[in-house]
Design an enzyme around this catalytic site. Structure first.
Site, PDB file in Angstrom:
ATOM      1  N   ILE A   1       0.824  -1.230   0.000  1.00  0.00           N
ATOM      2  CA  ILE A   1       0.000   0.000   0.000  1.00  0.00           C
ATOM      3  C   ILE A   1       0.850   1.269   0.000  1.00  0.00           C
ATOM      4  CG2 ILE A   1      -0.242   0.124   2.538  1.00  0.00           C
ATOM      5  CD1 ILE A   1      -3.224   0.926   2.027  1.00  0.00           C
TER       6      ILE A   1
ATOM      7  N   ASP B   1       1.664   2.057  -6.848  1.00  0.00           N
ATOM      8  CA  ASP B   1       0.330   1.541  -7.172  1.00  0.00           C
ATOM      9  C   ASP B   1      -0.551   1.515  -5.931  1.00  0.00           C
ATOM     10  OD1 ASP B   1       1.489   1.182  -9.616  1.00  0.00           O
ATOM     11  OD2 ASP B   1       1.091  -0.957  -9.765  1.00  0.00           O
TER      12      ASP B   1
ATOM     13  N   ALA C   1       6.054  -6.226  -3.320  1.00  0.00           N
ATOM     14  CA  ALA C   1       7.152  -6.887  -4.031  1.00  0.00           C
ATOM     15  C   ALA C   1       8.433  -6.086  -3.879  1.00  0.00           C
ATOM     16  CB  ALA C   1       6.836  -7.011  -5.527  1.00  0.00           C
TER      17      ALA C   1
ATOM     18  N   THR D   1       3.501  -9.291 -14.131  1.00  0.00           N
ATOM     19  CA  THR D   1       4.266  -8.282 -14.858  1.00  0.00           C
ATOM     20  C   THR D   1       4.713  -8.723 -16.257  1.00  0.00           C
ATOM     21  OG1 THR D   1       6.452  -7.187 -14.865  1.00  0.00           O
ATOM     22  CG2 THR D   1       6.270  -9.149 -13.534  1.00  0.00           C
TER      23      THR D   1
ATOM     24  N   GLU E   1       7.533  -8.320 -17.349  1.00  0.00           N
ATOM     25  CA  GLU E   1       8.898  -8.852 -17.262  1.00  0.00           C
ATOM     26  C   GLU E   1       8.915 -10.373 -17.419  1.00  0.00           C
ATOM     27  OE1 GLU E   1      12.210  -7.382 -16.649  1.00  0.00           O
ATOM     28  OE2 GLU E   1      11.050  -5.812 -17.606  1.00  0.00           O
TER      29      GLU E   1
ATOM     30  N   TYR F   1      13.866 -11.143 -10.402  1.00  0.00           N
ATOM     31  CA  TYR F   1      12.542 -10.524 -10.239  1.00  0.00           C
ATOM     32  C   TYR F   1      11.505 -11.268 -11.075  1.00  0.00           C
ATOM     33  CZ  TYR F   1       8.756  -7.170 -10.944  1.00  0.00           C
ATOM     34  OH  TYR F   1       7.506  -6.586 -11.029  1.00  0.00           O
TER      35      TYR F   1
ATOM     36  N   LYS G   1       8.269 -13.717 -10.160  1.00  0.00           N
ATOM     37  CA  LYS G   1       6.915 -13.315 -10.573  1.00  0.00           C
ATOM     38  C   LYS G   1       6.233 -14.414 -11.400  1.00  0.00           C
ATOM     39  CE  LYS G   1       6.116  -9.059  -8.976  1.00  0.00           C
ATOM     40  NZ  LYS G   1       4.890  -8.604  -8.310  1.00  0.00           N
TER      41      LYS G   1
HETATM   42  P1  NAP Z   1       6.694  -0.094  -5.576  1.00  0.00           P
HETATM   43  O1  NAP Z   1       6.400   1.357  -5.683  1.00  0.00           O
HETATM   44  O2  NAP Z   1       8.098  -0.557  -5.502  1.00  0.00           O
HETATM   45  O3  NAP Z   1       5.898  -0.643  -4.283  1.00  0.00           O
HETATM   46  C1  NAP Z   1       6.156  -1.929  -3.766  1.00  0.00           C
HETATM   47  C2  NAP Z   1       5.406  -2.064  -2.458  1.00  0.00           C
HETATM   48  O4  NAP Z   1       5.674  -3.359  -1.897  1.00  0.00           O
HETATM   49  C3  NAP Z   1       5.846  -1.043  -1.384  1.00  0.00           C
HETATM   50  O5  NAP Z   1       4.716  -0.689  -0.632  1.00  0.00           O
HETATM   51  C4  NAP Z   1       6.801  -1.859  -0.540  1.00  0.00           C
HETATM   52  O6  NAP Z   1       6.937  -1.378   0.779  1.00  0.00           O
HETATM   53  C5  NAP Z   1       6.058  -3.182  -0.535  1.00  0.00           C
HETATM   54  N1  NAP Z   1       6.874  -4.321  -0.106  1.00  0.00           N
HETATM   55  C6  NAP Z   1       8.083  -4.706  -0.563  1.00  0.00           C
HETATM   56  N2  NAP Z   1       8.477  -5.837   0.075  1.00  0.00           N
HETATM   57  C7  NAP Z   1       7.498  -6.153   0.947  1.00  0.00           C
HETATM   58  C8  NAP Z   1       7.318  -7.179   1.908  1.00  0.00           C
HETATM   59  N3  NAP Z   1       8.234  -8.136   2.069  1.00  0.00           N
HETATM   60  N4  NAP Z   1       6.180  -7.207   2.644  1.00  0.00           N
HETATM   61  C9  NAP Z   1       5.241  -6.236   2.492  1.00  0.00           C
HETATM   62  N5  NAP Z   1       5.357  -5.225   1.611  1.00  0.00           N
HETATM   63  C10 NAP Z   1       6.469  -5.179   0.846  1.00  0.00           C
HETATM   64  O7  NAP Z   1       6.011  -0.900  -6.778  1.00  0.00           O
HETATM   65  P2  NAP Z   1       4.772  -0.476  -7.714  1.00  0.00           P
HETATM   66  O8  NAP Z   1       5.308   0.144  -8.938  1.00  0.00           O
HETATM   67  O9  NAP Z   1       3.741   0.198  -6.900  1.00  0.00           O
HETATM   68  O10 NAP Z   1       4.253  -1.920  -8.165  1.00  0.00           O
HETATM   69  C11 NAP Z   1       3.243  -2.614  -7.428  1.00  0.00           C
HETATM   70  C12 NAP Z   1       3.310  -4.083  -7.780  1.00  0.00           C
HETATM   71  O11 NAP Z   1       3.097  -4.251  -9.177  1.00  0.00           O
HETATM   72  C13 NAP Z   1       4.623  -4.773  -7.491  1.00  0.00           C
HETATM   73  O12 NAP Z   1       4.338  -6.096  -7.114  1.00  0.00           O
HETATM   74  C14 NAP Z   1       5.349  -4.768  -8.821  1.00  0.00           C
HETATM   75  O13 NAP Z   1       6.268  -5.839  -8.888  1.00  0.00           O
HETATM   76  C15 NAP Z   1       4.180  -4.950  -9.758  1.00  0.00           C
HETATM   77  N6  NAP Z   1       4.311  -4.393 -11.105  1.00  0.00           N
HETATM   78  C16 NAP Z   1       4.673  -3.084 -11.267  1.00  0.00           C
HETATM   79  C17 NAP Z   1       4.737  -2.551 -12.540  1.00  0.00           C
HETATM   80  C18 NAP Z   1       5.087  -1.087 -12.768  1.00  0.00           C
HETATM   81  O14 NAP Z   1       5.428  -0.748 -13.907  1.00  0.00           O
HETATM   82  N7  NAP Z   1       4.955  -0.231 -11.762  1.00  0.00           N
HETATM   83  C19 NAP Z   1       4.428  -3.348 -13.654  1.00  0.00           C
HETATM   84  C20 NAP Z   1       4.054  -4.667 -13.441  1.00  0.00           C
HETATM   85  C21 NAP Z   1       3.981  -5.181 -12.158  1.00  0.00           C
HETATM   86  P3  NAP Z   1       8.028  -0.222   1.141  1.00  0.00           P
HETATM   87  O15 NAP Z   1       7.320   1.071   0.859  1.00  0.00           O
HETATM   88  O16 NAP Z   1       8.281  -0.480   2.567  1.00  0.00           O
HETATM   89  O17 NAP Z   1       9.208  -0.447   0.255  1.00  0.00           O
HETATM   90  O1  F7E Z   2      13.955   0.080 -16.450  1.00  0.00           O
HETATM   91  C1  F7E Z   2      16.717   0.794 -18.728  1.00  0.00           C
HETATM   92  C2  F7E Z   2      16.663  -0.570 -18.078  1.00  0.00           C
HETATM   93  O2  F7E Z   2      14.006   0.033 -13.968  1.00  0.00           O
HETATM   94  C3  F7E Z   2      13.394   0.274 -17.732  1.00  0.00           C
HETATM   95  C4  F7E Z   2       9.312  -2.308 -12.704  1.00  0.00           C
HETATM   96  O3  F7E Z   2       8.183  -1.566 -12.303  1.00  0.00           O
HETATM   97  O4  F7E Z   2       8.519  -2.390 -14.965  1.00  0.00           O
HETATM   98  C5  F7E Z   2       9.611  -1.998 -14.157  1.00  0.00           C
HETATM   99  O5  F7E Z   2      10.781  -2.711 -14.520  1.00  0.00           O
HETATM  100  C6  F7E Z   2      14.483   0.141 -18.797  1.00  0.00           C
HETATM  101  C7  F7E Z   2      15.358  -1.107 -18.634  1.00  0.00           C
HETATM  102  O6  F7E Z   2      11.901  -0.613 -15.231  1.00  0.00           O
HETATM  103  C8  F7E Z   2      18.615   2.977 -16.557  1.00  0.00           C
HETATM  104  O7  F7E Z   2      17.804  -1.354 -18.423  1.00  0.00           O
HETATM  105  C9  F7E Z   2      18.561   2.486 -18.668  1.00  0.00           C
HETATM  106  O8  F7E Z   2      15.563  -1.685 -19.880  1.00  0.00           O
HETATM  107  O9  F7E Z   2      12.540   1.721 -15.142  1.00  0.00           O
HETATM  108  P1  F7E Z   2      13.109   0.371 -15.107  1.00  0.00           P
HETATM  109  P2  F7E Z   2      11.811  -2.163 -15.608  1.00  0.00           P
HETATM  110  O10 F7E Z   2      13.084  -2.866 -15.399  1.00  0.00           O
HETATM  111  O11 F7E Z   2      11.212  -2.240 -16.966  1.00  0.00           O
HETATM  112  C10 F7E Z   2       8.191  -3.782 -14.914  1.00  0.00           C
HETATM  113  C11 F7E Z   2       6.984  -4.017 -15.790  1.00  0.00           C
HETATM  114  C12 F7E Z   2       8.040  -4.281 -13.534  1.00  0.00           C
HETATM  115  O12 F7E Z   2       7.281  -5.208 -13.279  1.00  0.00           O
HETATM  116  C13 F7E Z   2       9.021  -3.792 -12.520  1.00  0.00           C
HETATM  117  O13 F7E Z   2       8.511  -3.967 -11.191  1.00  0.00           O
HETATM  118  O14 F7E Z   2      15.362   1.249 -18.645  1.00  0.00           O
HETATM  119  N1  F7E Z   2      17.590   1.758 -18.060  1.00  0.00           N
HETATM  120  N2  F7E Z   2      19.199   3.235 -17.764  1.00  0.00           N
HETATM  121  C14 F7E Z   2      17.601   2.047 -16.744  1.00  0.00           C
HETATM  122  N3  F7E Z   2      16.812   1.614 -15.736  1.00  0.00           N
HETATM  123  C15 F7E Z   2      17.062   2.124 -14.482  1.00  0.00           C
HETATM  124  N4  F7E Z   2      16.266   1.731 -13.459  1.00  0.00           N
HETATM  125  N5  F7E Z   2      18.051   3.026 -14.254  1.00  0.00           N
HETATM  126  C16 F7E Z   2      18.862   3.492 -15.254  1.00  0.00           C
HETATM  127  O15 F7E Z   2      19.759   4.300 -15.029  1.00  0.00           O
END
Ligand code: NAP
Ligand code: F7E
Length: 346
Positions: free
Chosen positions: A9, A13, A87, A132, A134, A157, A161
């Site tokens: 929470i 998201d 996560a 995801t 990923e 990761y 997932k």
């Molecule tokens: P986020 O901002 O990193 O939030 C992750 C949340 O999980 C935070 O509240 C974190 O708490 C909590 N958490 C981590 N480890 C935990 C544990 N062991 N027990 C309880 N809570 C824990 O991620 P988000 O972008 O909101 O994404 C939400 C979910 O969607 C995640 O599962 C992510 O993998 C998935 N997802 C995200 C994307 C995207 O593009 N954003 C796409 C596909 C799937 P803290 O605040 O304490 O760190």
């Molecule tokens: O990277 C490239 C990196 O870390 C995107 C998470 O929410 O979406 C997210 O995962 C791209 C990658 O997101 C930097 O190599 C270049 O190709 O923003 P990102 P992600 O890895 O796509 C998926 C759907 C999830 O599920 C995940 O939880 O950008 N990149 N330069 C970089 N990435 C980072 N972080 N930092 C750099 O400096």
């Protein structure tokens, strides 16, 4: 009044989903991890934005790796809907913390499904798993990715997932539970963590413009992602749990852009040329990269009636505009002798 239980929470998201659920009249309960400094800033912001609903948010300490505590919380709360957003969500970091990533992202989901299975013997409950894009791995020849695309996870990761995805399907089939996977492609917002590439870029563009930063270090600029707006995507999560039967859905825009495109668009917004400020630092490269993700949201459109509302350009602009305001305040604060700066990026 419906009751929702949301793990994760405090994350990006978590904020948007809680806001949506409050608007729909839900009571929202979440768990937060105990940390040495408080990590509830997004939820505190939401309470300030919606003071009339603040008393419908309840938080307690918990962790998805703690199965016993999770079962107790679920059985005490008796929620109608469970959203598992918790996560270790950073792909690059998962290579450094594979064991913890597996525990939180795969076993955490299993722990919650077990808790849900117990509660479901007493009352019906619905479950959402944050799966995801990923999981697809983005290999050449797989675009666009849909519910029928084979998984090829390329990070700890993603492997975790994939396990959680299958746990969710298995509990649905084995026990007849209402359990869904939302296979969400990247979704961003002004509340995105500062070490994801989009937010790292929008913060840098804004801070460079204000003279608070000189350059930005990035990794692979050629990776392509299907970037949408988080506020649009949490609506899809909720819609999945309102559908008459549980299923798995890809949620995406159907359009992809490279990191370089995002950089160009973000710096354009502040009147600068991004390429002039970029340094490539190998520490941001991943041992295995996901090259090209672009989702096919056709099933979600046809079955749920969900479509994204925010374009790529609108998303970049709303993030840059937000960060320009932050950077302006940071500069003004520094001018009066204080210091305010966002977290270090990784
Ligand atoms: P986020 O901002 O990193 O939030 C992750 C949340 O999980 C935070 O509240 C974190 O708490 C909590 N958490 C981590 N480890 C935990 C544990 N062991 N027990 C309880 N809570 C824990 O991620 P988000 O972008 O909101 O994404 C939400 C979910 O969607 C995640 O599962 C992510 O993998 C998935 N997802 C995200 C994307 C995207 O593009 N954003 C796409 C596909 C799937 P803290 O605040 O304490 O760190
Ligand atoms: O990277 C490239 C990196 O870390 C995107 C998470 O929410 O979406 C997210 O995962 C791209 C990658 O997101 C930097 O190599 C270049 O190709 O923003 P990102 P992600 O890895 O796509 C998926 C759907 C999830 O599920 C995940 O939880 O950008 N990149 N330069 C970089 N990435 C980072 N972080 N930092 C750099 O400096």
């Amino acid at each position: 009044m419906k009751r929702a239980f949301v793990t994760g929470i405090t994350g990006q998201d978590g904020y948007y989903l809680t806001r949506l659920l409050l608007e729909k009249g839900y009571d929202v309960h979440g768990i937060v991890r105990r940390t040495s400094s408080m990590n509830r800033r997004r939820i505190d912001q939401l309470k300030e934005e919606m003071p009339e609903s603040a008393d419908r948010i309840t938080m307690q300490y918990g962790d998805v790796t703690d199965a016993a505590a999770l079962i107790r919380v679920v059985m005490e709360l008796e929620p109608d809907e469970i959203y598992n957003l918790a996560a270790q969500s950073h792909v690059r970091v998962s290579f450094d913390k594979p064991g913890y990533t597996q525990a939180a992202n795969a076993e955490g989901c299993l722990n919650l499904l077990e808790a849900m299975r117990l509660l479901n013997q007493r009352k019906p409950v619905r479950f959402y798993q944050a799966s995801t894009s990923e999981m697809f791995g983005g290999l050449p020849g797989t675009v666009p990715q849909s519910e029928n695309t084979r998984f090829h996870p390329r990070s700890p990761y993603a492997t975790a997932k994939v396990a959680a995805f299958h746990h969710t399907v298995n509990y649905r089939e084995a026990y007849g539970l209402f359990a869904c996977n939302g296979i969400l492609f990247n979704h961003e917002s002004p509340l995105r963590g500062e070490n994801f590439v989009t937010r790292k870029i929008t913060l840098a563009a804004a801070r460079i413009k204000e003279g608070m930063q000189t350059d930005i270090s990035l990794g692979n600029l050629d990776a392509e992602r299907d970037w949408g707006y988080a506020a649009d995507y949490v609506e899809a999560m909720w819609m999945m749990l309102q559908h008459h039967e549980p299923d798995d859905f890809v949620i995406a825009t159907g359009e992809s852009h490279s990191v370089r495109d995002f950089l160009r668009e973000a710096f354009d917004r502040v009147g600068l040329n991004g390429e002039d400020y970029v340094r490539i630092d190998p520490k941001y490269l991943r041992p295995t990269e996901v090259l090209h993700l672009c989702g096919d949201p056709g099933k979600a459109r046809e079955v749920l009636g969900w479509t994204p509302k925010t374009s790529f350009t609108e998303l970049v602009q709303l993030m840059v505009d937000h960060d320009c305001e932050l950077a302006r305040r940071e500069r003004l604060y520094q001018e009066i002798g204080g210091q305010l700066s966002p977290g270090t990026a990784s």
